[in-house]
Design an enzyme around this catalytic site. Sequence first.
Site, PDB file in Angstrom:
ATOM      1  N   ASP A  47       4.578  -5.425  16.057  1.00 49.37           N
ATOM      2  CA  ASP A  47       4.710  -5.091  14.632  1.00 49.37           C
ATOM      3  C   ASP A  47       3.892  -3.833  14.314  1.00 49.37           C
ATOM      4  OD1 ASP A  47       5.228  -6.129  11.694  1.00 49.37           O
ATOM      5  OD2 ASP A  47       3.072  -5.756  11.808  1.00 49.37           O
ATOM      6  N   ILE A  97       0.847  -1.213   0.000  1.00 50.92           N
ATOM      7  CA  ILE A  97       0.000   0.000   0.000  1.00 50.92           C
ATOM      8  C   ILE A  97       0.871   1.247   0.000  1.00 50.92           C
ATOM      9  CG2 ILE A  97      -1.747   1.302   1.271  1.00 50.92           C
ATOM     10  CD1 ILE A  97      -2.618  -1.281   2.596  1.00 50.92           C
ATOM     11  N   LYS A 116       5.016   0.186  13.135  1.00 54.07           N
ATOM     12  CA  LYS A 116       4.414   0.853  11.980  1.00 54.07           C
ATOM     13  C   LYS A 116       3.697   2.137  12.391  1.00 54.07           C
ATOM     14  CE  LYS A 116       4.013  -3.575   9.559  1.00 54.07           C
ATOM     15  NZ  LYS A 116       3.169  -4.758   9.368  1.00 54.07           N
TER      16      LYS A 116
END
Length: 445
Positions: A206, A141, A210
């Site tokens: 994780d 993305i 981000k």
Amino acid sequence: MAKGGSDRPVRVGVLGAGNVGAALVSLLLEDAAGIAARTGVRLELAAVAVGNPAKPRTGIPAELVTGDAKRLVEDPGVDVVVELVGGLEPAGTLVRSALAAGKAVVTANKELLAAEGAVLSALAADAGVDLLYEAAVAGAIPIIRPLRESLAGERVRRVMGIVNGTTNFILTRMSESHMAYADALAEAQRLGFAERDPSADVDGHDAAAKAAILASIAFRCDVHTDDVPREGITSVSPVDIAFAAQLGYTVKLLAVAERLDPPGTTARADAPPEVSVRVHPAMLPNTHPLAAVRGAFNAVFVEGAAAGELMLYGRGAGGLPTASAVLGDVVDAAHHLQAGAPARTPMRSSAHMHPADDLRCAWYLNIDVVDRPGVLAAVATVFGQHGVSIRSMEQLGMGDEARLVFLTHVARQGDVMATLDGLRKLDVVEHVGGVLRVLGDEEDR
Ligand code: HSE
């Protein structure tokens, strides 16, 4: 160097030949002519550094494989270094060496960027080279470049992302197929979404890395992974998911980066923004675009002052999707090198982290209580004592007990936590069950 309009190819050195590295190599080798035709940039794979060069690797010519990563990042014949090793070390040392050697660096390493992004950006700026990392957040993305460039002038209010495919897959299976968490996790592991040790995904590490990167880009400030409070999905129960569904909501693990400058302040360009960056499960109304993101897909929803709401959706992991994002960065870096253009080095300031207790949103909670006269009044009194206003309540009978399911109006997080403490102290409360934030409905917009 392939600078200043030279028609010599831009030479790319790749560190790491795992899923993403191997996919990138296949794109560079098999589609070189197509890439050149589409972009006007000729890319040439210079070398691929791997841990074990003796291991046979399908699709990578043996003469391009090296075990000497250090030499690759210092090689004057390499223009762009792509770091796909992952983790803090030796990746960090290799990236720093490449930048010091004046090479553009492309990386997908969220852990490194969330821990050392500010330092690495400064090194890249000093060296006048690109440090690009589109693939570090949400795989294929495009979100880093849109935030940094397309929305450069936008006052971004909030970024909310489903940026971990494993947890989104698990929550989707729990909600659509009424699976228990352990069964959904086992299926994710069988399908190769979840690792044998799933903690990086299910505990939110994780997503937190981000979130830190998204916040740094959206608000042009330094957010470190340690600044990101994190709750994973292990305590989300099928009961909460079922209640959420009855109430018209879907449970998602969200990375949230929000700008919360105090009311009445007009942020000066040089003032550190006040931000909240966090990862937690939340209930979203089924009508919210992020609620429709199913399975292992990712999406990032941006709310801007002028742009309004927009969402980018796609595959957040996997070799080829992630390699596609890496390739886009390599082409961008190659364009800059060929044009002799200075790299773009976005301004960054320090960030002021908004106190978690002062965050405001609506909440869902369920509690099991003794079913007798006066209990509801006692429970409601605790909410009132802490200034938490109840929006709706439902009672389900369970023999001598009852389960009470509450939605609150928007309330301070600190007040909701104090309410929970108060409820736990009541004799008539047997158990405080699920507690979830409610985001994205009309009170939250
Ligand atoms: N493990 C991550 C996910 C992909 O499940 O989305 C890599 O960040």
